[in-house]
Design a protein around this motif. Sequence first.
Motif, PDB file in Angstrom:
ATOM      1  N   LYS A 406       0.644   8.399  -6.782  1.00  0.00           N
ATOM      2  CA  LYS A 406       0.594   7.862  -8.229  1.00  0.00           C
ATOM      3  C   LYS A 406       2.056   7.513  -8.435  1.00  0.00           C
ATOM      4  N   ARG A 407       2.573   6.849  -7.518  1.00  0.00           N
ATOM      5  CA  ARG A 407       4.454   6.786  -7.842  1.00  0.00           C
ATOM      6  C   ARG A 407       4.416   5.384  -7.302  1.00  0.00           C
ATOM      7  N   LEU A 408       5.696   4.902  -6.922  1.00  0.00           N
ATOM      8  CA  LEU A 408       5.734   3.399  -6.840  1.00  0.00           C
ATOM      9  C   LEU A 408       5.668   2.925  -5.289  1.00  0.00           C
ATOM     10  N   VAL A 409       4.811   1.771  -5.188  1.00  0.00           N
ATOM     11  CA  VAL A 409       4.614   1.392  -3.666  1.00  0.00           C
ATOM     12  C   VAL A 409       5.104   0.148  -3.696  1.00  0.00           C
ATOM     13  N   LEU A 410       5.657  -0.440  -2.742  1.00  0.00           N
ATOM     14  CA  LEU A 410       6.060  -1.610  -2.464  1.00  0.00           C
ATOM     15  C   LEU A 410       5.022  -2.888  -2.747  1.00  0.00           C
TER      16      LEU A 410
END
Length: 558
Positions: A406-410
């Motif tokens: 639940k974080r930043l993904v490209l």
Amino acid sequence: MSRNESASASNFIAQIIEDDLQAGRHTEVVTRFPPEPNGYLHVGHAKSICVNFGLAEQFGGRCNLRFDDTNPTKEEQEYVDAIKADVQWLGFQWDGEVRYASDYFDQFYAWAQELIRAGKAYVCDLSAEEASEYRGWATQPGKPSPYRERPVEENLDLLERMKNGEFDEGSRVLRAKIDMASPNMNLRDPILYRIRKQRHHQTGDKWCIYPSYDFAHGQEDAIEGVTHSICTLEFADHRPLYDWFIENLSVPAKPKQYEFGRLNLNYTVTSKRKLKQLVDDKAVDGWDDPRMPTISGMRRRGFTPQAIRNFCNGLPVAKSDGVVDIAQLEFAIRDDLDKSAPRAMCVLDPIKVVITNLEAGVVENMTAPAHPKMDLGERTLPFTRELYIDRADFSEDTSLSRKKFKRLVLGDYVRLRSAYVIKAEEVVRDEAGAIQEIRASLVPGTVGENPPECIKPRGVIHWVSASHGKRATVRIYDRLFAHPAPDKGEANFMQHLNPGSLTVLDNCWVEPGLAEAAPEAGFQFEREGYFVADRYDHSGEHPVFNKTIGLRDTWANK
Ligand code: ATP
Ligand code: MG
């Protein structure tokens, strides 16, 4: 009593006190906390402090702080000062002036003479080895010292000359004449005075003889009018001896002793001698190293007095020794800090994010509450083109499920806490191929507002402005010992030290307001845990935080 938090109302000592008051045996309760100033106080002492001061508060009585300073060889003024500071920091105030056993040395000496005159004490010239042989052992009665029947006048003269420094250390002692056949070894003519040509931190060079702990302890309580002398179980066997002194001396009061079980914690050593070894061997950075179970160590670690008191008062006052799970202490710390600690953001392992659709030099001030439930005011978070997020909060792996990561993904969206939703567009690498920065775009209109339906941020992560945040040092602590019972097995406890108990991170970034944090101010760094501005090393130019504890008990799953 101002603070009605003590759970001791239900313990067996409180019950005894209540009965004594009701029966009119006492009209007032006097307790005392009697440390020997031969080291810093530890968590076990905190328990004793809470019991003694707590009972006095509970019954509207008084509690003394008295240094049991009968042994000049191991005692120091530094310890006296530290102990006073620790008791006050825990939130307790002793009655009147601090007291010292050494204040009563003249009285003890007079009592020793009183025993001699009554034919109940004698100067013994046996060597230590001989004396121990004469003492016998538990199943074998001892035999009388050849000096046991010395005449009174000779005893008085010898004691006087011991006091005047005429004899060598170890050449003679003063002993009580009780019972060499007693099944209780403590009653086999115990030592009352030893020759020690040592300077004392309170009495200087006045004395060449010092009373034994046993000869002093009960009488100190009598002098102070202590009604309930509370101590730990290892002194239960000494009680008949204390009672013997009280019965055989013209004391002003007759205190009674009650014993309760020591507090032991797993993964921890609670013995001043062992804690001193950790300090002397430089396994830690001093008595107040945040990894130490000392009160000053716990303080520097960011534990609060309230949390420590809650922990101690939540434990039973038991009639047997036990081992308490350190997770219980940690629970008390989290519980208190969750309620009281302001929130803040800190990036421990920074990676740069460049917001491509925000111009350099532009500063948008975001606001966020300092605490989600309590009214602790607001904080200002400058949002700028260059930010830091935590390396662990970014992944290039677009196959990662939304549930798991639940974080930043490209190529995907995430919300920056109290600020915009952003989308990671691309990564920039250095020559070695490592990610140097993430280029991202913000979604306009998403501060405090949901993004359009089609945009689903994976989660919320924390961030700090790269241009306005402050670089900080953060010290991460783990348990000092890797073994649940470090001093119980065959191996020396030092062998169980956890080599990874301290990690220093010196490229962390904190939100700008934290530069103003006062030393010892505690915070919850969002998503990371509880941290405290170091009592000594923190400054606005160079913020230094110590990790108090994580948000959850991660150790349980290791
Ligand atoms: P240590 O073995 O760590 O040196 P101590 O008992 O010798 O401890 P003191 O300075 O004599 O330390 O203790 C002062 C008071 O604190 C005493 O009444 C003692 O019973 C109590 N105390 C010490 N350790 C504990 C403990 N682990 N739990 C509860 N009370 C304790
Ligand atoms: Mg002791």
